[in-house]
Scaffold this active site. Structure first.
Site, PDB file in Angstrom:
ATOM      1  NE  ARG A  51     -21.595   3.973 -30.215  1.00 17.89           N
ATOM      2  CZ  ARG A  51     -22.504   4.843 -29.759  1.00 17.89           C
ATOM      3  NH1 ARG A  51     -23.796   4.549 -29.760  1.00 17.89           N
ATOM      4  NH2 ARG A  51     -22.134   6.005 -29.295  1.00 17.89           N
ATOM      5  CB  VAL A  52     -17.250   5.691 -35.435  1.00 16.82           C
ATOM      6  CG1 VAL A  52     -17.753   4.996 -36.685  1.00 16.82           C
ATOM      7  CG2 VAL A  52     -18.192   6.809 -35.023  1.00 16.82           C
ATOM      8  CG  ASP A  53     -18.769   6.314 -29.831  1.00 16.57           C
ATOM      9  OD1 ASP A  53     -18.878   5.072 -29.945  1.00 16.57           O
ATOM     10  OD2 ASP A  53     -19.701   7.047 -29.456  1.00 16.57           O
ATOM     11  CG  ASP A  54     -12.936   5.284 -27.471  1.00 12.46           C
ATOM     12  OD1 ASP A  54     -12.588   4.415 -28.294  1.00 12.46           O
ATOM     13  OD2 ASP A  54     -12.331   6.353 -27.302  1.00 12.46           O
ATOM     14  CB  VAL A  55     -19.878   3.390 -27.042  1.00 11.19           C
ATOM     15  CG1 VAL A  55     -21.048   2.558 -26.543  1.00 11.19           C
ATOM     16  CG2 VAL A  55     -19.960   4.800 -26.467  1.00 11.19           C
TER      17      VAL A  55
END
Ligand code: PRX
Length: 695
Positions: free
Chosen positions: A562-566
């Site tokens: 993931r590149v996000d905050d997941v």
């Protein structure tokens, strides 16, 4: 190639004949598990011979069809859809989509004008075709020796009874029904019973807490909750009905009241021990005894909702991902058939729970659409011994086994005899999903479990995509450990750089999907704006997946995480914001920031930084209380593995934004790679965090 031969190729593969049968803040790499492993792109190809019965046996053959699927998606998918029963055919212009916010509201439609029913296609179609006596569910209980078989006809009868009961309590097309159940046959039966009458099911994974349940039932405003007295996993009894009562009480405080609660009596919690509200609760057995085992199907529009499934994002509360009927059905059936080479009668086992998307598409709808015999296992993989999974494979002669890297890693940790003691000669195809698989685990799965003769399909997809998007087709091209290889038919992956420019050829970028596919989510329940902004505003005109990805010279895709905050914990999606807000709700916590870290079994673990409230001092008791808060607000699977008290505060920019990159590096002990910290409001925070790590 002329139109005629194109149609013939399509008909040969998808004909009706077989009916009987906010984020891009730099690309984050998924940490390589177990340190010394070579990353997947440096792995050699593995060529496992397998002759698919679907007829797709080479990359050339795949490419021919793939080209057709992207050049004429509406025509391609219409051919596939003809393999199912429709009460009314779709319009000639059935695919109407707009993914570009600049051109107005984002909308996705497939098979517009068509009417069908997925329950009919999963059950009635097979029974009417003379296959009612074939096993539909092969249920295996928690204890070895506990089992049951349900044929397609028996399943259809049970589904009809439940549909009739739902109608008797006033459930109508479009009404939501929440399911909070253990993995017993009654769970997929309840999903199918809702689908049969056009009600929208919302399965809530039975590992979620009362508070998480309350939040979900409130959001979907369900009329009915279906649950069980309890469940059993390994040595643990789970008081499901008690949790439902607690959850519904919380929801009532917030002004929401469920009308009826249907309870299946599970032997783990006998009825005498089950909390009860006579005005609201009904026992499953008594209720079904009064219902006829025939219930006409509600023919619903292709774009009528089929189900809601809550999932976590990088911000805010969980989102109710909404899937509709026609496109989801067609894609669930088609992907299952081609990826698992699934034919009627095959014994197929997917170890996911119906509480997650994999349990919807590849435990329930996909295999039943294909008329398979589906193994359902209620227990845990290592109970009573780490050999249980392989004993089940031997017992049922499982042909396709679909599981998650976390399960593979947890079983790999034990002596190989636990595997080799059981006969696995029935296995033909192995599959993984949910998180990146590290090459070592892949190798073990391939060599020890599959004896080097079963292709491994590493399928990349999401709750939102509805069905697998990147995947090998067994036997059609060489595999590579940790690599999802190529896009499924109709799927158009692109890699974008941070400016939103498409990366051409080999390279790395943010994975997005161009053009709509039939199984795509249609909205976030009750919040279309959030749907648009989450998935379609990062890069205009593209669906944003949240994953980083690499493409090599062969055109193979490898997901880098993931590149996000997941965070992906044991293949379960956890939003950092949710865990932070749970921690912050506790009196001792002034501020919290959560990041993922490399975990040898779970893939990623949860690392929480906590700034204590004034007057609270750090202690093991406070840590325990904080972990307990997360368990009770979300569920045990989201409990932090580490809590790091941050006496000097969190690293923030001058504008007050938490620098998560720094927190990630400290958690993973990569402080040599902290990068530029000069823009921090107080650079002194970093040495303090390093000093307090592990305390
Ligand atoms: O990060 C990717 C990871 O799981 C995320 C989707 O999670 P969820 O919606 O819970 O669905 C999981 C089951 C489909 C993705 O954004 N993921 C899923 N499959 C893979 C994967 N990462 C690497 N390889 C996979 N095969």
């Amino acid at each position: 190639e002329g139109a005629l031969s194109r149609l013939q190729v399509l008909a040969a593969h998808f004909g009706t004949a077989e009916a009987s049968e906010n984020h891009p803040g730099g690309i984050k790499r998924h940490p390589t598990l177990a340190g010394a492993e070579e990353p997947s792109h440096q792995q050699a190809s593995v060529n496992t011979p397998y002759k698919a019965r679907t007829g797709i046996t080479s990359r050339r053959e795949y490419e021919r069809l793939y080209r057709q699927s992207v050049e004429d998606p509406a025509g391609f998918w219409a051919h596939v859809a003809e393999g199912y029963d429709w009460k009314q055919k779709w319009d000639t212009e059935h695919m109407r989509s707009n993914l570009d916010l600049d051109r107005g509201r984002v909308s996705i439609e497939w098979f517009a004008g068509g009417r069908t029913n997925i329950c009919h296609n999963c059950l009635d179609r097979h029974v009417e075709g003379g296959r009612g006596g074939q096993a539909c569910f092969l249920w295996e209980g928690n204890e070895p020796g506990q089992d049951a078989v349900m044929t397609y006809k028996q399943t259809l009868d049970a589904v009809c009874q439940l549909s009739n009961w739902l109608k008797s309590v006033g459930v109508k097309k479009g009404d939501r029904v929440a399911l909070y159940m253990p993995l017993i046959c009654e769970l997929p039966i309840a999903m199918l019973a809702c689908a049969r009458i056009g009600a929208v099911h919302s399965v809530i994974f039975a590992g979620f807490s009362a508070e998480a349940l309350a939040q979900r039932v409130q959001d979907c405003q369900c009329r009915v909750v279906i649950t069980a007295s309890g469940g059993i996993r390994g040595k643990k009894t789970i008081p499901l009905k008690q949790i439902v009562d607690d959850g519904l009480k919380l929801a009532e405080k917030a002004g929401f009241k469920a009308e009826v609660c249907l309870v299946f009596e599970h032997p783990a919690v006998p009825r005498q021990k089950c909390p009860w509200q006579a005005a609201r609760d009904v026992w499953w057995r008594e209720a079904m005894a009064r219902q006829a085992s025939h219930c006409p199907v509600e023919w619903v529009g292709a774009e009528d909702p089929l189900f809601l499934l809550y999932t976590s994002g990088s911000t805010g509360k969980p989102k109710g991902v909404l899937h509709t009927t026609g496109g989801y059905m067609v894609m669930a059936g088609c992907t299952t058939k081609y990826i698992f080479d699934l034919q009627p009668d095959d014994v197929y086992w997917c170890t996911a729970d119906c509480g997650w998307i994999t349990g919807h598409t590849y435990l329930t709808y996909g295999p039943l659409l294909n008329g398979a015999q589906v193994v359902l296992y209620e227990g845990v993989p290592n109970y009573p011994s780490p050999g249980r999974v392989w004993q089940i494979v031997e017992k049922y002669k499982v042909r396709q086994l679909y599981t998650a890297p976390t399960l593979i890693r947890s079983l790999e940790a034990h002596d190989a005899h636990f595997v080799t003691d059981s006969d696995r000669s029935s296995l033909r195809i192995l599959g993984t999903v949910g998180e990146p698989i590290n090459p070592r685990a892949w190798d073990w799965f391939n060599k020890v479990v599959g004896e080097g003769r079963c292709p491994i399909v590493d399928t990349w997809w999401q709750t939102e995509t509805g069905a697998a998007m990147l995947t090998p087709l067994p036997g059609a091209w060489p595999l590579r450990p940790g690599c999802a290889t190529l896009p499924f038919f109709g799927v158009q992956p692109v890699l974008l750089d941070e400016k939103g420019k498409e990366v051409q050829g080999a390279g790395e970028g943010i994975l997005c999907l161009k053009a709509a596919w039939p199984g795509a989510l249609r909205t976030i329940y009750g919040d279309h704006k959030r749907f648009e902004s989450t998935y379609f505003s990062t890069f205009k005109g593209y669906y944003f997946t949240g994953d980083g990805c690499r493409r090599d010279e062969e055109g193979y895709y490898t997901i880098t995480g993931r590149v996000d905050d997941v965070i992906n914990v044991s293949g379960h999606r956890v939003g950092t914001a949710e865990v932070e807000s749970a921690l912050q709700s506790h009196d001792t916590c002034a501020e919290a920031a959560v990041v993922g870290f490399d975990h040898p079994i779970k893939g990623q673990g949860i690392y929480a930084y906590v700034v204590l409230a004034d007057g609270t001092s750090a202690s093991p008791e406070v840590k325990k209380a904080l972990v307990a808060t997360v368990r009770s607000q979300i569920g045990a699977f989201a409990a932090p593995d580490s809590i790091h008290f941050a006496p000097g505060g969190l690293p923030k920019t001058r504008s007050g934004k938490i620098m998560r990159r720094v927190l990630r590096k400290i958690a993973t002990k990569e402080e040599d790679q902290l990068g530029d910290t000069s823009t921090l409001a107080d650079p002194g925070v970093v040495p303090k965090l390093l000093e307090t790590r592990g305390k």
